[in-house]
Each structure stands twice: as structure tokens, then as C-alpha cells.
Design an enzyme around this catalytic site. Structure first.
Site, PDB file in Angstrom:
ATOM      1  N   PHE A 179       0.868  -1.188   0.000  1.00 24.55           N
ATOM      2  CA  PHE A 179       0.000   0.000   0.000  1.00 24.55           C
ATOM      3  C   PHE A 179       0.898   1.229   0.000  1.00 24.55           C
ATOM      4  O   PHE A 179       2.066   1.162   0.408  1.00 24.55           O
ATOM      5  CB  PHE A 179      -0.886  -0.001   1.253  1.00 24.55           C
TER       6      PHE A 179
ATOM      7  N   GLN B 210      -8.164  14.358   4.858  1.00 24.42           N
ATOM      8  CA  GLN B 210      -7.505  13.592   3.790  1.00 24.42           C
ATOM      9  C   GLN B 210      -8.355  13.491   2.518  1.00 24.42           C
ATOM     10  O   GLN B 210      -9.523  13.086   2.576  1.00 24.42           O
ATOM     11  CB  GLN B 210      -7.202  12.178   4.276  1.00 24.42           C
TER      12      GLN B 210
ATOM     13  N   HIS C 259      -8.578  11.344  -0.656  1.00 25.11           N
ATOM     14  CA  HIS C 259      -8.083  10.095  -1.237  1.00 25.11           C
ATOM     15  C   HIS C 259      -7.840  10.349  -2.716  1.00 25.11           C
ATOM     16  O   HIS C 259      -8.670  10.967  -3.386  1.00 25.11           O
ATOM     17  CB  HIS C 259      -9.127   8.997  -1.036  1.00 25.11           C
TER      18      HIS C 259
ATOM     19  N   LEU D  98     -15.429   5.601  -3.452  1.00 23.78           N
ATOM     20  CA  LEU D  98     -14.013   5.232  -3.360  1.00 23.78           C
ATOM     21  C   LEU D  98     -13.581   4.172  -4.365  1.00 23.78           C
ATOM     22  O   LEU D  98     -14.300   3.208  -4.605  1.00 23.78           O
ATOM     23  CB  LEU D  98     -13.693   4.726  -1.956  1.00 23.78           C
TER      24      LEU D  98
ATOM     25  N   GLU E 150      -7.295   1.951  -2.635  1.00 18.46           N
ATOM     26  CA  GLU E 150      -5.851   2.014  -2.876  1.00 18.46           C
ATOM     27  C   GLU E 150      -5.308   0.622  -3.180  1.00 18.46           C
ATOM     28  O   GLU E 150      -4.208   0.458  -3.714  1.00 18.46           O
ATOM     29  CB  GLU E 150      -5.177   2.596  -1.633  1.00 18.46           C
TER      30      GLU E 150
ATOM     31  N   ARG F 192      -0.700   9.236   0.154  1.00 16.92           N
ATOM     32  CA  ARG F 192      -1.973   9.706  -0.397  1.00 16.92           C
ATOM     33  C   ARG F 192      -1.969  11.191  -0.717  1.00 16.92           C
ATOM     34  O   ARG F 192      -2.543  11.615  -1.726  1.00 16.92           O
ATOM     35  CB  ARG F 192      -3.103   9.412   0.589  1.00 16.92           C
TER      36      ARG F 192
ATOM     37  N   HIS G 119     -12.058  11.805   2.114  1.00 18.36           N
ATOM     38  CA  HIS G 119     -12.101  10.422   2.555  1.00 18.36           C
ATOM     39  C   HIS G 119     -11.986  10.234   4.058  1.00 18.36           C
ATOM     40  O   HIS G 119     -12.661   9.400   4.640  1.00 18.36           O
ATOM     41  CB  HIS G 119     -10.946   9.693   1.866  1.00 18.36           C
TER      42      HIS G 119
ATOM     43  N   ARG H 223      -2.805  10.329   6.829  1.00 22.15           N
ATOM     44  CA  ARG H 223      -2.918   8.932   7.276  1.00 22.15           C
ATOM     45  C   ARG H 223      -2.450   7.982   6.187  1.00 22.15           C
ATOM     46  O   ARG H 223      -2.777   8.160   5.011  1.00 22.15           O
ATOM     47  CB  ARG H 223      -4.365   8.604   7.621  1.00 22.15           C
TER      48      ARG H 223
END
Ligand SMILES: Cc1cc2nc3c(=O)[nH]c(=O)nc-3n(C[C@H](O)[C@H](O)[C@H](O)COP(=O)(O)OP(=O)(O)OC[C@H]3O[C@@H](n4cnc5c(N)ncnc54)[C@H](O)[C@@H]3O)c2cc1C
Length: 587
Positions: free
Chosen positions: A132, A245, A247, A261, A264, A295, A360, A395
């Protein structure tokens, strides 16, 4: 200790009374894990959720849960996970939270497995781990792209095996205090509009984030940030509220699903980002990590490509996973395949997806003690997305699910310890309960012409989208603040026709109070942080500011009821942890 279901008295006062030792507001991963921990201490626990059990945001989590098991990359360990978390958070994280988190995450994952969670497996039968963004090692334990579903199913079964009382479709509208301690809450049911006064000796806030302040978001209708405002109104400190955040990959087409979404996990499984010219443009933003950059970096890259005219027909960029083939996609990313086929008529095994950043996650939140999850208000604890500190300015993907388990457990245990050690009363003045009920009922009872709550909600979401987006500057933020304050002035005139029975408009009139208060706080703190750091990207400043990098912005309601902001020094990172960054990752 009172019995699990407490005593109830349908009252002439027009509300029911229930009593528990501990009230947990929220039935996502954090709330359910806290409930398990608290019931293990033999206490009576009540859990509230705005929707149905099993339907919190946690169920939507796709990509996985980050924990340094080292199953796929044996070099991984808590130190590397700690360092990745701190680096990604641009070092304004609470380092002690990050340390506890990285150390305890593996145990929480194994515990989940023992409770019945069925993770994907390596050929040797260990829990499989996928790469990730900005995780140095393959670290995300996953169940295809339906990890949250498996997690909530497992926690829910565990909770249902206890005496925990779950109040579904029941929304908390106020926290009550007695002698400075939080001693329960007022709630209102969706189905009948009935009020419930829930008495408790301690409350754990686990209400998740506030993505719904923006127009384009991956969050569901529940993400209105009630908990952070309930806590703020009760005197709790908040931290890092400017950090929201974006995304990098949300759907852009068709318009009805904009913001949904695109996990990821797609990039984790080798998905390539390309612009309209077919270029893998990430080489211009992070040549080393490319699509697996953090991100904040990938979101800005996607945004920039579109703004500079290299976007796709519907205003996005391309995300291509076709190389995985149909079988590979159905094994690793079945939800994505179904989502694009059903909603956009696109077969992602044959065509690339169109994606654009979507709001997000909220890194900021209620400030908690890392060891106990206690807030500065006695009797009030917090865990999960509603709490701040762990993730700093950005994050890492997968770090939320493990956050819920690590700090949900700690919050439940600490609240139980607190209750056992305190014999205080959980009574409140009857007049206080009545006043709150009148406040909540006001939009239904307003006789004169009033404001439609949906109009206010829409105007707010548009204002936040325009002025507090992933690129910010002072003039625009100030303009946005003006719009938010004007909406705040209109709040007392909100009117909702109909009765208390299943009246979403009436519930929206409560939501917008929270949405507006959070928006004001976000803009005010974004104005104060005059630098570029993680999710806070001020176009009117060149880069990070060394001095601001040593500070958290702490928000607390001041004596006049206004947003008070304090710049508070971050406690220095101890030598043994600071040393890691000099030595490089050692397991
Ligand atoms: C689409 C999507 C995919 C994601 N994928 C991942 C991933 O792969 N990995 C990862 O680590 N993170 C992921 N995340 C983030 C992660 O899912 C969330 O941060 C996390 O689930 C939040 O959990 P929580 O327990 O804090 O709150 P939530 O799961 O949001 O639960 C909040 C609970 O509080 C209740 N509530 C709220 N207000 C009130 C009120 N006033 N009264 C009563 N109840 C209330 C809600 O009804 C709900 O039960 C994803 C998020 C989304 C939206």
C-alpha cells in the site's frame, strides 16, 4: 453496577430513561472493540448507532488492515511501521500513539483471526499482506477488497455474544455532565422520534469522521462528525482539525456516484496512473515510489494533471489494472469489478477507470491520552476516526482499521477502570434534559417560515469544496469562513415539516449544526497553519515551516462559546525513537 439493560421508565416527561455503566456512541470498529473490552470487565454497556448494527463506515473499508506481521516481507516490524506512520504524518503525530499503535497492531489482527476473521492466505497458509502507498513493506492484511465487512462481522458476532445492549437507529444529540464529569447523553430514535436519556458513568465516543462536510466524498450519510462537536461542546480539546484527507482515487462518472471510493488496493496490486497523453505522470511527483507514494502526494498529482489540462473526458485521470486480467481482479479486487460494471458500465479487466481525488478521512479529532484514550473531560473517552493524534498530517492507507482495534480496546478498558474506581452519580437536572429536548424539537415546531436544512447542507458542502479543498490559500479560506458563518447565522431558523416519525429532514437539521461547527473549526485552523504540510497545502506558502512543525493546533470552546485555538508544542520524541530515523528501519 447496574444491570445491562438498566431500568426504563416511559415517562410523562416524554422520554425514556436507560442506565448503563458505560455508553459507547458508535458501532463501527472502534465502538465495537471498545464494547468487547468493557464487557470483559463485567460492566453493563450500551452501544448506540445512527444506522443499523453492521452498517457503520467500517464495513465499507476495502483495502486492508496494516500490521507488521512480516508474513510476506520478514524484514518488517513495529519499528518500520512506526517510522512510516510518523513520516507520513509529517512528524506532527503524537509519537507515543504511533509507538503503541505499531507495537500492538499485530496482536489485534491475530486476535481478530482467533475470533473468526477469514483473511486471504499466503501459499504457506499465513495471513496474506499486500503493498500500500508509503508502507515500506507489504503490510496490509486483507480479505479481497472487503476487509471492513469481515472485520465488522467478526466484532459484531463477538459483541452479540455478550450482554451489551445495542440501540440501533438512535442518534445522540447531547452529552450531559454532572460536577464536571460526563454522565450520559440524550438520544433520539429515527423510527419514532422518541427521546432516551441514557445515564452512564463513562462515555466512549466512537462516531467516526466528517467527510460529509464536502460535496464530493467517499463517506456515507453517517459521516457528519456528531461526536467531535458533542465532545467540543462538552469542553473537550481537539487536535489537528485542519488535516482532512483527500483520497487520490474516487469515481468521477457517472455524476451520481462521483466521489465513491476506488480502493488504494488497486494501486497496491500494481494499478498504473496515466494522464490523457498516456504518460505515467507520477514520475514527475515521486519518481521513487510512483503510484505507491503517500496519499497526499498522489492526490495532488491527480488534481494537478486535471487542472493543467491532461485529464480524461469526465475530468479525471486513468487508473489501469487491466494487466491483472479477469481472474486476478476477481480474486483480489472483486468489489471494484462489480462497482465499475454496475455503476459505470466499465469492465476494469478490459478498460482503465477514470478517477479523481475524493474527501475520505479526517486525521484531526478529539485529543486523547495515548495510554488510556481519556480526553481532558473526566468520564469522556474517544477512539477511532473521531480521535486525533495518531495520523498527524496524513494517514497511511490501512492504518485506520488497526487504529480502531488498538485504541478501541484501550478506550473500553480504561473507561471500565474509571467506572470501577469512581462511585459518582450519573444524575442530571431534569430542567437540563427538558431544555435539550426543546432545542431538538424546535425545527419541527417553528410556526413562521424557515430555512430548509437540505439547502443549508448543500450550500455548506459547496462552500467547503470551493474554499477548503486540497489546495488552500488565505483569501479563499477567509471567503469560505464568511460563507460558513453566514450559514451558522441561519441555523436558528431551520424548519422541518412533518412529524417525529422517520423524518430525515428533522435529523438533517441536527446534522447541519455539527457540519457547520466543524467546518468553521477546519477553516480557522487551516488559516492558522501557514505552511505546506501533508494534507494542509497552502498555496500562499512555499513549503513546510520548521517552527510550525513543532506544534499542534489545539481547539477548545472558549468562555464566550467561540472557537479558541492554541498552538501547543509537541512533546519531543524520545532518543530511542528518534534514533531509529538516523539508523534506518531496523526490525
Ligand atoms: C469507502 C471506504 C473505504 C475505506 N477503506 C479502508 C481500508 O481499507 N483500510 C483502512 O484502514 N481504512 C479504510 N477506510 C477508513 C475506515 O473505514 C474508517 O476510518 C473507519 O472505519 C472508522 O471507524 P470508526 O469505528 O471510527 O467509525 P465508523 O465506522 O464510521 O462508525 C461510526 C459509528 O458512529 C455512529 N454514530 C455517528 N454519530 C452518531 C450519533 N450522533 N449517535 C449515535 N451514533 C452515531 C454511526 O452510526 C456508526 O455506527 C475506508 C473508509 C471508507 C469510507
Amino acid at each position: 453496577m447496574v444491570q445491562s439493560d438498566g431500568h426504563s421508565a416511559n415517562g410523562s416527561a416524554g422520554h425514556e430513561v436507560r442506565e448503563h455503566d458505560i455508553l459507547i456512541i458508535g458501532a463501527g470498529g472502534a465502538g465495537l472493540r471498545a464494547a468487547i473490552a468493557a464487557t470483559e470487565q463485567g460492566l453493563s454497556v450500551g452501544v448506540l448507532t445512527k444506522s443499523l448494527l453492521g452498517k457503520a463506515h467500517t464495513v465499507m473499508a476495502e483495502g486492508g488492515i496494516a500490521a507488521s506481521l512480516g508474513n510476506v516481507d520478514p524484514d518488517d516490524g513495529w519499528r518500520a511501521h512506526f517510522m512510516d506512520t510518523m513520516k507520513s504524518g509529517k512528524f506532527i503525530n503524537n509519537w507515543r500513539m504511533a509507538e503503541i499503535f505499531a507495537k500492538e497492531a499485530p496482536d489485534r489482527v491475530y486476535e481478530l483471526e482467533q475470533w473468526g476473521a477469514l483473511f486471504n492466505r499466503t501459499p504457506e497458509g499465513k495471513i496474506s499482506q499486500r503493498p500500500f502507498g508509503a508502507h515500506t513493506y507489504r503490510r496490509l492484511c486483507h480479505v479481497g477488497d472487503r476487509t471492513g465487512l469481515e472485520m465488522i462481522r467478526t466484532l459484531q458476532e463477538k459483541v452479540l455474544a455478550t450482554d451489551t445492549k445495542v440501540y440501533m437507529e438512535t442518534t445522540v444529540v447531547k452529552l450531559f455532565k454532572n460536577a464536571g464529569r460526563v454522565v450520559g447523553a440524550l438520544a433520539c430514535t429515527r423510527e419514532t422520534g422518541k427521546f432516551i436519556h441514557l445515564k452512564a458513568k463513562a462515555v466512549v465516543m466512537a462516531t467516526g469522521g466528517w467527510g460529509r462536510i464536502f460535496k464530493v466524498t467517499s463517506n456515507s450519510w453517517e459521516g457528519t462528525g456528531d461526536g467531535v462537536v458533542l465532545a467540543y461542546d462538552a469542553g473537550a480539546e481537539l487536535v489537528d482539525m485542519e488535516m482532512v484527507q483527500f483520497h487520490p482515487t474516487g469515481m468521477v462518472w457517472p455524476p451520481g456516484v462521483r466521489g465513491l471510493l476506488v480502493t488504494e488496493g488497486v494501486r497496491g496490486e500494481g494499478g498504473l496512473l496515466k494522464n490523457a497523453k498516456g504518460e505515467r505522470y507520477m514520475k514527475n511527483y515521486d519518481e521513487e515510489r510512483m503510484e505507491l507514494s503517500s496519499r497526499d502526494v498522489v492526490a495532488r498529482a491527480n488534481y494537478t494533471e486535471v487542472m493543467e489540462g491532461r485529464g480524461s473526458p469526465h475530468g479525471g485521470v486513468y487508473l489501469d489494472i487491466t494487466h491483472l486480467g479477469y481472474d486476478g481482479i476477481m480474486k483480489k479486487l472483486p468489489t471494484m469489478h462489480e462497482q465499475f460494471l454496475k455503476l459505470a458500465d466499465i469492465d476494469i479487466s478490459k478498460e482503465p477507470m477514470e478517477v479523481f481525488p475524493t474527501i475520505h478521512y479526517t486525521m484531526g479529532g478529539i485529543k486523547i491520552d495515548p495510554e488510556t484514550c481519556a480526553t481532558n473531560v473526566p468520564g469522556l473517552y474517544a477512539a477511532g476516526e473521531v480521535a486525533g493524534g495518531l495520523h498527524g498530517a496524513n494517514r497511511l492507507g490501512g492504518n485506520s482499521l488497526s487504529d480502531l482495534l488498538v485504541f478501541g480496546r484501550r478506550a473500553g478498558e480504561s473507561a471500565a477502570e474509571y467506572v470501577k474506581g469512581n462511585g459518582h452519580s450519573s444524575e442530571v437536572e431534569a430542567s437540563e434534559v427538558e431544555a435539550e429536548k426543546r432545542r431538538v424539537l424546535a425545527p419541527l415546531e417553528r410556526k413562521e417560515d424557515g430555512e430548509n436544512p437540505y439547502t443549508i447542507q448543500r450550500e455548506l458542502q459547496e462552500a467547503m469544496m470551493e474554499h477548503a479543498n486540497l489546495m488552500r490559500n488565505e483569501d479563499s479560506l477567509k471567503e469560505g469562513l464568511g460563507k460558513v458563518l453566514a450559514l451558522k447565522d441561519r441555523l436558528p431558523n431551520v424548519k422541518t415539516p412533518g412529524s417525529r416519525l422517520f423524518n430525515p429532514g428533522w435529523h438533517t437539521s441536527q446534522d447541519i449544526y455539527h457540519l457547520i461547527q466543524i467546518s468553521e473549526i477546519i477553516i480557522r485552523t487551516a488559516l492558522e497553519r501557514k505552511e505546506r504540510r501533508g494534507a494542509q497545502w497552502r498555496l500562499d506558502y512555499d513549503g513546510p515551516d520548521e517552527e510550525l512543525g513543532k506544534l499542534n493546533l489545539i481547539v477548545k470552546k472558549d468562555d464566550q462559546g467561540e472557537v479558541g485555538i492554541e498552538k501547543r508544542e509537541i512533546p519531543p520524541i524520545p532518543v530511542h525513537l528518534a534514533q531509529l530515523f538516523k539508523e534506518g528501519a531496523k526490525v
